[in-house]
Design a protein around this motif. Structure first.
Motif: not given
Length: 312
Positions: A89-108
């Protein structure tokens, strides 16, 4: 001029004041989506199209340009068997906590083999598919069982929290040495390449990173992104006005029509496998175009978006 456009112009000018853009970005993020269903839909659409072109649908190493707030697209790759994911990315936007939430939803979603969210839920997402059924012919139950094993999921989660191992996050990524040469099997992006200022460096870097036979799958959105009342109005705006509108933001729109991408694809000796254009009638006559875009080919003048797959 509409109030919305006046506000955007004022913000662009304000970004010349040190710290203004960073304050806004910290509060609002990239403007991207934390929706797991969106990321699920995007990645599976790209894979379905790759399958149709006889391309590998289980790339070992995946790189994504411009993931924005969520690494969900790359996490989909890992959950479906990829071993390494580079988020660039150009700027650091990513949030590890939010990404864990997204990961859990993707697994389901994957465990239930949810159909691909289509045009009713995401009408503007491309590429369009003839069928949005979960692609069991690509990702079988046996394959999913192995990929979604508890040990793999724990390994992915750990990597998200420290960006080491399976997930590496590079922001900014402008140095093409951030990834080893000839090491990536697939590069993916969704409505990102229209924001990259140095397209020449981008295509040169992507060619360098890709292994022989590796491929890229990109959706490029050529519309104005709300910077005009017309979908193609950004090609009409004078350069002095665009300079103020852009301000000191690290990115906005590069305004490059598709022929610019084509020239760089050919220059870097990529093989074009698919070009799927979205055609919309121009909103105004050619004579009203900014002088820099007067020579735009007719086909690009009406191309509001494109899905391309190209191979090294």
């Amino acid at each position: 001029m509409k109030l919305r456009h006046i506000g955007q112009l004022c913000f662009g000018i304000a970004t010349f004041i040190p710290g203004v853009y960073n304050l806004r970005a910290k509060k609002n993020g990239s403007g991207g989506s934390y929706s797991a269903r969106y990321c699920y839909s995007v990645y599976l659409r790209h894979m379905v199209m790759a399958k149709q072109k006889g391309l590998p649908v289980n790339p070992r190493v995946v790189a994504e340009l411009g993931p924005g707030d969520s690494l969900g697209v790359g996490l989909m790759a890992l959950l479906l068997g990829s071993e390494q994911y580079y988020a660039l990315d150009v700027v650091e936007f990513s949030n590890p906590v939010k990404n864990i939430e997204v990961l859990n939803e993707l697994i389901l979603l994957l465990k239930s083999q949810e159909d691909i969210p289509g045009d009713i839920e995401f009408p503007r997402v491309t590429p369009k598919l003839s069928s949005y059924k979960f692609p069991k012919e690509i990702f079988s139950e046996e394959h999913l069982s192995k990929c979604l094993a508890t040990s793999r999921i724990l390994k992915i989660k750990k990597s998200i929290t420290n960006f080491k191992g399976m997930v590496e996050y590079k922001a900014p990524w402008f140095d093409n040495s951030v990834i080893s040469e000839n090491s990536v099997d697939m590069i993916i992006s969704q409505a990102v390449l229209e924001h990259v200022d140095d397209l020449s460096l981008a295509y040169k870097s992507m060619f360098k990173w890709l292994a022989s036979g590796g491929y890229m799958s990109h959706c490029i959105d050529f519309k104005c992104h709300g910077k005009s009342s017309y979908w193609d109005g950004h090609w009409k705006i004078p350069n002095w006005y665009w300079f103020l509108l852009r301000g000191n933001r690290p990115y906005l729109l590069n305004r490059s029509p598709f022929y610019v991408h084509q020239e760089l694809i050919e220059k870097n000796k990529f093989k074009i496998l698919l070009v799927d254009r979205i055609i919309i009638k121009p909103s105004f006559s050619r004579r009203k175009l900014n002088i820099d875009f007067q020579k735009m080919p007719d086909i690009d003048r009406e191309t509001s978006g494109v899905f391309i797959q190209i191979q090294k």
